[in-house]
Design an enzyme around this catalytic site. Structure first.
Site, PDB file in Angstrom:
ATOM      1  CG  HIS A   1      54.260 -24.466 -20.098  1.00  0.00           C
ATOM      2  ND1 HIS A   1      54.244 -24.084 -21.416  1.00  0.00           N
ATOM      3  CD2 HIS A   1      52.979 -24.415 -19.676  1.00  0.00           C
ATOM      4  CE1 HIS A   1      53.007 -23.829 -21.781  1.00  0.00           C
ATOM      5  NE2 HIS A   1      52.215 -24.022 -20.748  1.00  0.00           N
TER       6      HIS A   1
ATOM      7  CG  ASP B   1      47.538 -30.283 -26.815  1.00  0.00           C
ATOM      8  OD1 ASP B   1      46.641 -30.379 -25.969  1.00  0.00           O
ATOM      9  OD2 ASP B   1      48.173 -29.237 -27.022  1.00  0.00           O
TER      10      ASP B   1
ATOM     11  CE  LYS C   1      50.557 -27.534 -25.528  1.00  0.00           C
ATOM     12  NZ  LYS C   1      49.609 -26.409 -25.577  1.00  0.00           N
TER      13      LYS C   1
END
Lengths: 441, 441
Positions: free
Chosen positions: A82, A161, A187
């Site tokens: 990420h 979220d 996530k």
């Protein structure tokens, strides 16, 4: 349990229990706790902070607020990656084939999201026929067979979220380390990864403006992982300009393909090798970063990385001849040179502003429903450190609608920070954080 | 101007401008700024505070969010009085006639509000026929003719405060000095007073738990007044037990009448003389507190104060014979003794808990629509400092519905803090704050 008491407790600097955090997250997701109480708590957290335990429990609570993806039927350690920000960030297109070619399975789910330029899914969709809407079993089958698949999110990952982020965005409660870290990690964890490599961007356009703050955020995310028994490595990387030269979907695919063929931009390749090496380490391929770099370098030299990209494109119904010959990818009608109005050295290129310039000509979405023009984009010619004379070409705009040229040009000129002093050389990667601690380069 | 930027600015500890404060208050009153942004700002204010200028401008902005009462056609300096809390607080019933009898006009508008026991308006309505719903011109005429009128609020005074207070109440943002001070002062200023005397209660049941904090709140309110050219005096007073002996509407009117006739409880009289003297000073009757006390004492001795109460009752259509003979006021069917279960000394009587005990038997409103039973209430027999033996009568419950007796009794017993040590004598009034500064007694 009452939300009032939870706000009161945090406001007074006390620790919240797991039960209190779950009560808040579940209630807020279901809508039984109103926005105005949630925003008051977020502001109290902004001032009083959360400790490591609270942050890990907030993360886990958000993971459990929605669907969690079960990737256990994929053999091996599934590694996700990420990045905390990224105009011109095509690392996934380069990294994923390299890492898969090195034998570590890459099962990557990407969100589409809003952004100045398209996300990874949009970039892939600029390849004719490429499908990102795989069913979960199809996705898993591909990873088991060819070690690689990149698709859209299935199900409702971490809805708490999503809702909280929208609220933070309008209540000036985004920039708190615990809140940023738990948002990102929830996530990633919901999408089923065993191990995660994080690219924490630092600089004016990033969440974290200073290198020190970026290390703090990286440490927070690694600690969340450690707390939840997930191997996490974070690299702290420069965001003083867009990565590589290309910004825009088709242009970025071309640049990624070039990189996998061994003639991509140096900064992009360097970052991909570093992040990829970290993926091999957390993926258990080797424990030695130097060896990992060599393995990845070989996947480019021996052509296995570009073959892996083609395997994926084929398995996801894309047109492989566009990878063999990227000139077959969508091309804009016009290419316009943007020239320098001043002289000096490039000290920075505001990536956000370049992103806005690309958005103007159609490279990204204004709203969720906006179509994307895959062919348009910006090719930077001058990058940080380059010397500029008046009239030099700074960038080339690939454009279809010439009516948008002026606004795009203005933003591009605005993005370039040019001054007479010779800029210091800055590192591309400032260090990494893993479960053993902080390592500054 | 964007609300986001205002939150961000205050969160970062910066001062807000008048324009920003007005934008927030006007937008929130109109509903164009949502609750969740308002609560985030309130929490940021809780942590970062507001300076004197910001607090004064917030107050004024709330004053201008609705109706403001124009009392300029009343001759003289109109003095209002406000108490920050008050179970068993019948000071207005005693004070207003004394001050009016001393020649200072008292034009008092009271909110009805929710509360454990009735407010001033409810107490007055326990007098047969008494009307609190005067039109503004009638109200002004009465004050010009007989120097005194007490009525309900006309129009929508400081609606921003009403809305903000409801939000603060559920987001743990009540206890901030600037927010409390501006809330109180905005209502008083909107109702047209030229000068204000504030009774700032201190103790466990009050907004301010410590004497020092109470002085800080008092100073804040006096400074708002000074900033806006209004003469304000605040007295810091004890709230370790209810004032006087009576709690409940009809019982409190009886106690007030007794006090005006010269045989009321010492603590109640003492507080009324002090607050009243401050009213004479800000009202310009005399600049000397000692002289003001003497003037007020005389209004009781010579009967002018009780006559003034009767003038008001008559002018507002009430039955004056109930003032002459308070036994004619509504009486409960049963009077039940509550006896002590332990021995020792009374250290405190939790006024809130006594209020809840009175609410159970019908003395207050559960909801805005609830009817009030004027006849019921509690007469405290033992007060702070008294020595208690097992079986001594602590209080007498005046009750109609005997099914509620048990719950009422439990709460009353709970309210009494009895222990073996001899309690220290505490002051009733700890000091005052005026435009010259803080004066501790």
């Amino acid at each position: 349990m009452r939300m009032y008491d939870i706000i009161f407790k945090k406001r007074n600097g006390e620790e919240l229990t797991k039960e209190e955090i779950d009560f808040f997250i579940q209630g807020y997701t279901k809508g039984t706790i109103p926005d105005y109480q949630a925003s008051a708590l977020l502001m109290a957290i902004y001032f009083q902070g959360m400790n490591k335990r609270e942050t890990a429990e907030l993360t886990l609570s958000m993971v459990h607020s929605g669907t969690t993806i079960d990737l256990s039927s994929i053999k091996g350690i599934k590694v996700d990656k990420h990045s905390t920000g990224g105009v011109g960030d095509k690392t996934t297109l380069v990294l994923a084939p390299m890492v898969a070619a090195a034998g570590v399975p890459v099962a990557k789910m990407s969100g589409r999201g809003l952004g100045h330029t398209g996300g990874t899914l949009d970039k892939l969709e600029s390849i004719e026929g490429f499908r990102v809407d795989l069913q979960l079993d199809h996705f898993i089958k591909n990873v088991n067979e060819i070690k690689i698949a990149v698709c859209g999110q299935t199900g409702d990952l971490a809805p708490a979220d999503k809702k909280l982020y929208a609220l933070r965005d309008v209540t000036a409660t985004v920039d708190n380390v615990s809140l940023i870290a738990s948002s990102i990690m929830s996530k990633k964890l919901a999408s089923g990864a065993d191990a995660i490599v994080l690219d924490v961007k630092t600089g004016s356009g990033a969440f974290m403006k200073t290198i020190d703050d970026s290390f703090v955020l990286a440490k927070e995310m690694v600690d969340i992982g450690t707390n939840l028994n997930k191997n996490v490595i974070a690299m702290i990387t420069e965001m003083n300009e867009p990565l590589g030269y290309a910004v825009g979907n088709s242009l970025e695919v071309q640049e990624a393909v070039a990189t996998l063929k061994g003639h991509g931009p140096e900064d992009l390749l360097h970052l991909c090798i570093e992040l990829g090496a970290a993926m091999l380490v957390v993926g258990g391929r080797t424990s030695n970063m130097e060896e990992a770099r060599e393995i990845l370098g070989r996947t480019i030299k021996d052509g296995t990385a570009i073959e892996k990209l083609k395997d994926m494109v084929k398995a996801q119904y894309g047109n492989c001849s566009q990878i063999d010959d990227p000139d077959l990818l969508p091309q804009a009608k016009h290419i316009v040179d943007i020239t320098a109005e001043t002289e000096g050295y490039v000290h920075g290129i505001d990536a956000e502003e370049v992103g806005r310039a690309a958005l103007v000509i159609g490279a990204g979405r204004e709203t969720k429903e906006s179509p994307i023009d895959y062919s348009v984009g910006i090719l930077l010619i001058k990058k940080v450190g380059d010397k500029i004379s008046k009239g030099d070409i700074l960038a080339k705009v690939h454009i279809n609608d010439m009516l948008k040229l002026e606004e795009c040009t203005e933003k591009l000129i605005e993005a370039y920070d040019i001054s007479m002093e010779i800029p210091d050389k800055r590192l591309l990667i400032f260090g990494k954080v893993d479960k053993e601690g902080i390592h500054k380069y």
